[in-house]
Scaffold this motif. Structure first.
Motif, PDB file in Angstrom:
ATOM      1  N   ARG A   9      -2.635  45.389 -29.593  1.00  0.00           N
ATOM      2  CA  ARG A   9      -3.000  43.970 -29.563  1.00  0.00           C
ATOM      3  C   ARG A   9      -4.487  43.760 -29.820  1.00  0.00           C
ATOM      4  N   GLU A  10      -5.351  44.516 -29.125  1.00  0.00           N
ATOM      5  CA  GLU A  10      -6.791  44.305 -29.263  1.00  0.00           C
ATOM      6  C   GLU A  10      -7.274  44.750 -30.649  1.00  0.00           C
ATOM      7  N   LEU A  11      -6.683  45.818 -31.177  1.00  0.00           N
ATOM      8  CA  LEU A  11      -7.006  46.232 -32.547  1.00  0.00           C
ATOM      9  C   LEU A  11      -6.600  45.141 -33.532  1.00  0.00           C
ATOM     10  N   LEU A  12      -5.450  44.524 -33.298  1.00  0.00           N
ATOM     11  CA  LEU A  12      -4.994  43.435 -34.168  1.00  0.00           C
ATOM     12  C   LEU A  12      -5.999  42.293 -34.191  1.00  0.00           C
ATOM     13  N   PHE A  13      -6.533  41.920 -33.021  1.00  0.00           N
ATOM     14  CA  PHE A  13      -7.533  40.857 -32.981  1.00  0.00           C
ATOM     15  C   PHE A  13      -8.724  41.198 -33.877  1.00  0.00           C
ATOM     16  N   GLY A  14      -9.212  42.423 -33.764  1.00  0.00           N
ATOM     17  CA  GLY A  14     -10.354  42.832 -34.572  1.00  0.00           C
ATOM     18  C   GLY A  14     -10.040  42.861 -36.048  1.00  0.00           C
ATOM     19  N   ALA A  15      -8.850  43.366 -36.391  1.00  0.00           N
ATOM     20  CA  ALA A  15      -8.479  43.485 -37.800  1.00  0.00           C
ATOM     21  C   ALA A  15      -8.280  42.110 -38.441  1.00  0.00           C
ATOM     22  N   VAL A  16      -7.634  41.187 -37.708  1.00  0.00           N
ATOM     23  CA  VAL A  16      -7.438  39.834 -38.243  1.00  0.00           C
ATOM     24  C   VAL A  16      -8.780  39.113 -38.383  1.00  0.00           C
ATOM     25  N   ALA A  17      -9.638  39.270 -37.368  1.00  0.00           N
ATOM     26  CA  ALA A  17     -10.964  38.638 -37.439  1.00  0.00           C
ATOM     27  C   ALA A  17     -11.758  39.185 -38.623  1.00  0.00           C
ATOM     28  N   LEU A  18     -11.663  40.478 -38.869  1.00  0.00           N
ATOM     29  CA  LEU A  18     -12.386  41.072 -39.991  1.00  0.00           C
ATOM     30  C   LEU A  18     -11.917  40.470 -41.309  1.00  0.00           C
ATOM     31  N   GLU A  19     -10.623  40.273 -41.462  1.00  0.00           N
ATOM     32  CA  GLU A  19     -10.107  39.680 -42.694  1.00  0.00           C
ATOM     33  C   GLU A  19     -10.661  38.271 -42.888  1.00  0.00           C
ATOM     34  N   PHE A  20     -10.708  37.480 -41.812  1.00  0.00           N
ATOM     35  CA  PHE A  20     -11.279  36.140 -41.905  1.00  0.00           C
ATOM     36  C   PHE A  20     -12.777  36.193 -42.197  1.00  0.00           C
ATOM     37  N   ALA A  21     -13.468  37.195 -41.636  1.00  0.00           N
ATOM     38  CA  ALA A  21     -14.915  37.299 -41.838  1.00  0.00           C
ATOM     39  C   ALA A  21     -15.269  37.743 -43.250  1.00  0.00           C
ATOM     40  N   LYS A  22     -14.317  38.314 -43.958  1.00  0.00           N
ATOM     41  CA  LYS A  22     -14.564  38.760 -45.329  1.00  0.00           C
ATOM     42  C   LYS A  22     -14.583  37.604 -46.316  1.00  0.00           C
ATOM     43  N   VAL A  23     -14.055  36.460 -45.896  1.00  0.00           N
ATOM     44  CA  VAL A  23     -14.031  35.290 -46.779  1.00  0.00           C
ATOM     45  C   VAL A  23     -14.852  34.186 -46.142  1.00  0.00           C
ATOM     46  N   SER A  24     -15.160  33.157 -46.903  1.00  0.00           N
ATOM     47  CA  SER A  24     -15.930  32.038 -46.378  1.00  0.00           C
ATOM     48  C   SER A  24     -14.999  31.020 -45.728  1.00  0.00           C
ATOM     49  N   ALA A  25     -15.579  30.095 -44.973  1.00  0.00           N
ATOM     50  CA  ALA A  25     -14.779  29.050 -44.337  1.00  0.00           C
ATOM     51  C   ALA A  25     -14.019  28.236 -45.378  1.00  0.00           C
ATOM     52  N   ALA A  26     -14.636  28.016 -46.531  1.00  0.00           N
ATOM     53  CA  ALA A  26     -14.003  27.217 -47.576  1.00  0.00           C
ATOM     54  C   ALA A  26     -12.754  27.872 -48.138  1.00  0.00           C
ATOM     55  N   ASP A  27     -12.630  29.183 -47.959  1.00  0.00           N
ATOM     56  CA  ASP A  27     -11.485  29.912 -48.512  1.00  0.00           C
ATOM     57  C   ASP A  27     -10.220  29.762 -47.666  1.00  0.00           C
TER      58      ASP A  27
END
Length: 326
Positions: A294-312
Motif C-alpha cells: 500500500r505505501e509503495l503504491l502511494f509513492g509510485a502513483v505520486a511519482l507518476e503524477f509528479a512526472k507530468v504538470s498539473a495541466a496534463d
C-alpha cells in the motif's frame, strides 16, 4: 436500498478490472528501490524544517534530489499519528526521482504545541497545511499535494474551507469521519485523564487493531500507537468527533483525484468512489495491489503524477485505472 448497499454497488461497478491492469500495476510498482535511505535519519538525505503555525510548530522533512526525473515536487500529508518509518516504502519509489516534502500535522508527536488552549480541530490542521504551503515557497510552484487517510481528510477539509490551494490534489484512502468511537469521544474522553490513557494503552491497542487481519498495516498501527503523544491524540480526536465529509463536499471547486488500491480494517474501499462522486470535480482511480504494498503504491502513483504538470491531468500511465463515478 440502504446507503451501505448503494456504496457496495458503486464500488463493485467502479473497480471492475480491465485486461492488463495487474501488469500495468506491476510496471508502476517497479519504481521500488529497496536500498533507498531513511530520509528522517541523520545522513538520510533529508532536512527537518520547523514551520510556525497558529499556536504551534510543525515539522516538515524535505528531500531534494540532485537530478530529479519528476517535473514538480510532492508535498505529502500522512495519516493520523503516523511516523516516517511507517511510510518508508513510499520513499522507495520517489527517492532520487522527485523532490519530497513530508509534513507532520499537529496531532503528531513531533509537533510543538505552544499553548495548550490552541485549536486542535480539523479546520485548524487544514490551515496549518495551507500555511506550510506558503512557508515552504510552494504557492508559486506547480506541485502535487498528496494526502493519505486522515491526512487526506485534512486536505479535503482545507478545500471545503478554502484554506488550501494546490495545482493538483491527490488523496488516497481518505477517511470520511474519525474511526474512533464517537460515544467514547463524546462522553468518556473529556473526563478521562490523559495520564491514565498511557496505563491502558495495551487495552486501547487491542480494542482498536487487535483483530486486524492485514499483517503489514497491523504492524504499522502498533508502531504509531506506541509512539503517540496521547494528549495530542485525545484533544484532536475530541475536536473531530463531529467531523463528517459526506454531505460537505458539494462546494469544493478544485479538481480532486481520489485513489485506492488496497483494503484493510481501517481503510474500507467502498467509500472512495462515493467521496469522489460527491466532489463536483472529483475523479477516481483504482490501482489494485496487495495491502503489503500500500505505501509503495502511494509513492509510485505520486511519482507518476509528479512526472507530468498539473495541466496534463491524469498521467498516461494511470489513465487506464480511472473509473466513472457519475
Amino acid at each position: 436500498m440502504t446507503d451501505e448497499m448503494d456504496n457496495e454497488a458503486l464500488f463493485s461497478a467502479a473497480i471492475t478490472p480491465s485486461d492488463g491492469d495487474r501488469a500495468a500495476v506491476e510496471q508502476i510498482l517497479s519504481a521500488e528501490q529497496p536500498d533507498a535511505p531513511r530520509f528522517w535519519e541523520p545522513g538520510g538525505g533529508g532536512e527537518a524544517i520547523t514551520v510556525p503555525v497558529d499556536g504551534a510548530e510543525i515539522r516538515v522533512y524535505h528531500a531534494k534530489p540532485a537530478r530529479p526525473v519528476a517535473r514538480r515536487p510532492i508535498l505529502f500529508v500522512p495519516g493520523w499519528g503516523t511516523n516516517p518509518q511507517g511510510w518508508f516504502d513510499l520513499t522507495k519509489a520517489v527517492h532520487g526521482r522527485a523532490e519530497l516534502y513530508y509534513l507532520e500535522t499537529r496531532e503528531k508527536a513531533s509537533s510543538r504545541i505552544l499553548d495548550r488552549r490552541t485549536d486542535m480541530g480539523m479546520s485548524q490542521s487544514a490551515r496549518d497545511i495551507g500555511d506550510a504551503i506558503g512557508f515552504l515557497g510552494l504557492s508559486a510552484r506547480d506541485f502535487l499535494l498528496l494526502g493519505a487517510c486522515w491526512g487526506a481528510a485534512q486536505v479535503l477539509q482545507g478545500l471545503v474551507d478554502r484554506s488550501i490551494s494546490a495545482p493538483t490534489v491527490l488523496v488516497g484512502d481518505p477517511m470520511h469521519t474519525l474511526w474512533f468511537s464517537k460515544w467514547l469521544l463524546r462522553w468518556v474522553s473529556p473526563v478521562f485523564p490523559t495520564a491514565a490513557l498511557k496505563l491502558v494503552r495495551p487495552l486501547f491497542v487491542k480494542a482498536m487493531i487487535g483483530d486486524m487481519k492485514e499483517p503489514v498495516q497491523k504492524t504499522r498501527a502498533y508502531d504509531f500507537v506506541y509512539s503517540a503523544d496521547f494528549w495530542k491524540w485525545q484533544k484532536s480526536a475530541e475536536a473531530a468527533k463531529d467531523f463528517e465529509l459526506y454531505g460537505a463536499l458539494g462546494g469544493v471547486r478544485d479538481e480532486v483525484f481520489v485513489f485506492n488500491g488496497t483494503s484493510d480494517k481501517v481503510h474500507d474501499p467502498v467509500h472512495y468512489p462515493r467521496l469522489a462522486g460527491e466532489l463536483p470535480r472529483g475523479r477516481f482511480l483504482h490501482v489494485p495491489t496487495v495491502e503489503s504494498r500500500r505505501e509503495l503504491l502511494f509513492g509510485a502513483v505520486a511519482l507518476e503524477f509528479a512526472k507530468v504538470s498539473a495541466a496534463d491531468g491524469v498521467p498516461p500511465s494511470l489513465a487506464r485505472f480511472e473509473k466513472k463515478v457519475r
